[in-house]
Design an enzyme around this catalytic site. Structure first.
Site, PDB file in Angstrom:
ATOM      1  N   CYS A  45      14.370 -11.689  -2.185  1.00 21.21           N
ATOM      2  CA  CYS A  45      15.013 -11.503  -3.477  1.00 21.21           C
ATOM      3  C   CYS A  45      14.042 -10.913  -4.501  1.00 21.21           C
ATOM      4  O   CYS A  45      13.623 -11.576  -5.456  1.00 21.21           O
ATOM      5  CB  CYS A  45      15.637 -12.812  -3.947  1.00 21.21           C
ATOM      6  SG  CYS A  45      17.016 -13.237  -2.884  1.00 21.21           S
ATOM      7  N   TYR A  51       0.815  -1.224   0.000  1.00 22.04           N
ATOM      8  CA  TYR A  51       0.000   0.000   0.000  1.00 22.04           C
ATOM      9  C   TYR A  51       0.847   1.272   0.000  1.00 22.04           C
ATOM     10  O   TYR A  51       0.293   2.360   0.128  1.00 22.04           O
ATOM     11  CB  TYR A  51      -0.848   0.079   1.272  1.00 22.04           C
ATOM     12  CG  TYR A  51      -1.707  -1.093   1.614  1.00 22.04           C
ATOM     13  CD1 TYR A  51      -2.614  -1.611   0.692  1.00 22.04           C
ATOM     14  CD2 TYR A  51      -1.653  -1.670   2.872  1.00 22.04           C
ATOM     15  CE1 TYR A  51      -3.434  -2.675   1.035  1.00 22.04           C
ATOM     16  CE2 TYR A  51      -2.471  -2.729   3.223  1.00 22.04           C
ATOM     17  CZ  TYR A  51      -3.354  -3.230   2.292  1.00 22.04           C
ATOM     18  OH  TYR A  51      -4.165  -4.263   2.640  1.00 22.04           O
TER      19      TYR A  51
END
Ligand SMILES: *Cc1c(COP(=O)(O)O)cnc(C)c1O
Length: 413
Positions: free
Chosen positions: A328, A302
């Site tokens: 990653c 968000y």
């Protein structure tokens, strides 16, 4: 909570770890209750999805809170935590009729948010009272410009469909016992809330047997300095007196319900992580912590702002850091934040980590979900153990000989 108290918890229980301060939860619960003290019947139904550890649910139950649930599993968690079925309301979106029937069988209150399921449920179970979720289509258009917008939201039954809804209720002879709205993050200020409430009152007049009107949530808490915070005291005064007026008109003392999640638990939470690496690139200093969006996804999902404090060096000189995770993939918690000088091994504390943090955690990158601690009356109580490797592989079926060649099989024989 004090930095030394948090550091001690990280030392004792390891990191990353979530810590929840019960006194803050209790204070928020009491604050909201007090704000609406003029309303004779008030019910706060804590929204379980914000933070659903069973000890938190038990704390809420002990305060006299009800529970707002969005899945049959949350209903079951609530019952396990000791809530009475009638203190639980099931407010799902887009779930099957079967799931709603299962919840009804457990005796919890049912909230239906679409006409299709309403008609099916009403035809099969006209005797089970049902609350209806209304979408008032209220938007705040800046500068307290309020409008009934054209927003297409998947939530609730549109107020424009009330005539259709009334036909279904008439046809099935079902009993509507509550009117509900939850407009989520749309509602920022009190005037918008009051505007939407009038729509709810207008809708309520169509039903003779109501027990409650549920105003959902949407309460804002501050995440950083200068953030808007819902003035619940002012809301309590204004909505409280309007609600009492409406009850007088309606001819019955109804219950005023809310379903706060974030308001009750956000500020009570702290997420503690350790700095693995400090990396200076040409333009940025990165602090990489032993966590990532697998544990706290709000910044990436968000763009949420969580204040980050270096509790290992609270007096250090402030410098600019980008705090990143070990996943990653781009995994940024904060970009160019002023934080007290960071050394490898320091513990960084994320604030406002109570709501929608642990409950959104995953095992991405095959990492364990963190432990959780409740800070209660000066004691650190472990309320969830850190996962381990067995948890990761628990449901995986390790099928024997799945990719063994015929030749290998022959060789074994
Ligand atoms: C998520 C949810 C809430 C809680 O919202 P907060 O912003 O955390 O207070 C309340 N009601 C319903 C139906 C919800 O889905």
């Amino acid at each position: 909570m004090q930095p030394n108290e948090l550091l001690k918890i990280a030392e004792t229980h390891g990191d990353p770890i979530y810590v929840y301060d019960s006194s803050k939860i209790i204070a928020q619960f009491n604050r909201l209750t007090k704000a609406f003290r003029t309303v004779p019947k008030l019910k706060l139904n804590y929204a379980a999805k914000a933070l659903s550890n069973i000890s938190i649910l038990k704390l809420m139950n002990s305060l006299g809170s009800g529970l707002d649930t969005v899945s049959i599993q949350e209903v079951q968690l609530g019952l396990l935590a000791g809530f009475k079925p009638e203190s639980i309301i099931f407010t799902p979106n887009g779930v099957s009729l079967e799931e709603i029937e299962e919840a009804a069988k457990l005796g919890v209150r049912i909230n239906i948010d679409n006409l299709s399921v309403l008609e099916q449920f009403g035809s099969k179970h006209p005797d089970i009272p049902v609350c209806i979720r209304i979408n008032p289509h209220v938007m705040a258009g800046g500068n307290s410009n309020i409008s009934v917008g054209h927003i297409d939201s998947k939530f609730g039954i549109s107020i424009h469909q009330i005539p259709h809804l009334l036909r279904i209720v008439n046809l099935t002879q079902m009993n509507i016992n509550g009117i509900h709205m939850h407009t989520g993050s749309d509602i920022l200020d009190i005037d918008v809330f009051l505007y939407a409430s009038e729509i709810l009152f207008d809708t309520a007049k169509n039903f003779k047997n109501l027990d409650f009107i549920d105003f959902g949530s949407g309460f804002k808490v501050p995440y950083k300095e200068g953030d808007i915070e819902t003035n619940v005291e002012e809301l309590g005064k204004k909505l409280g007196s309007r609600f009492n007026e409406f009850c007088a008109e309606y001819g019955k003392e109804l219950t005023l319900a809310f379903e706060p999640g974030k308001f009750l638990v956000s500020e009570a939470g702290y997420f503690l992580t350790k700095v693995n690496v400090v990396k200076q690139t040409t333009s940025t200093v990165f602090a990489s912590v032993d966590s990532g969006f697998n544990h706290l996804i709000r910044p990436m999902l968000y763009g949420a702002h969580h204040q980050i404090v270096n509790i290992s060096n609270t007096k250090g000189r402030e410098r600019y850091y980008s705090v990143v995770g070990y996943i990653c993939e781009t995994d940024t918690f904060a970009s160019n934040r002023r934080i007290n000088e960071i050394s490898e091994g320091d513990i960084l504390c994320f604030k406002n980590a109570g709501a929608y943090c642990f409950t959104m955690a995953s095992n991405y990158n095959s990492r364990f979900r963190p432990a959780e601690v409740l800070w209660h009356e000066g004691k650190a109580i472990l309320i969830r153990e850190r996962e381990n490797f067995d948890d990761l592989i628990r449901n995986q079926v390790d099928v024997k000989d799945l990719f063994t060649t015929k030749k290998e099989k022959a060789a074994v024989k």
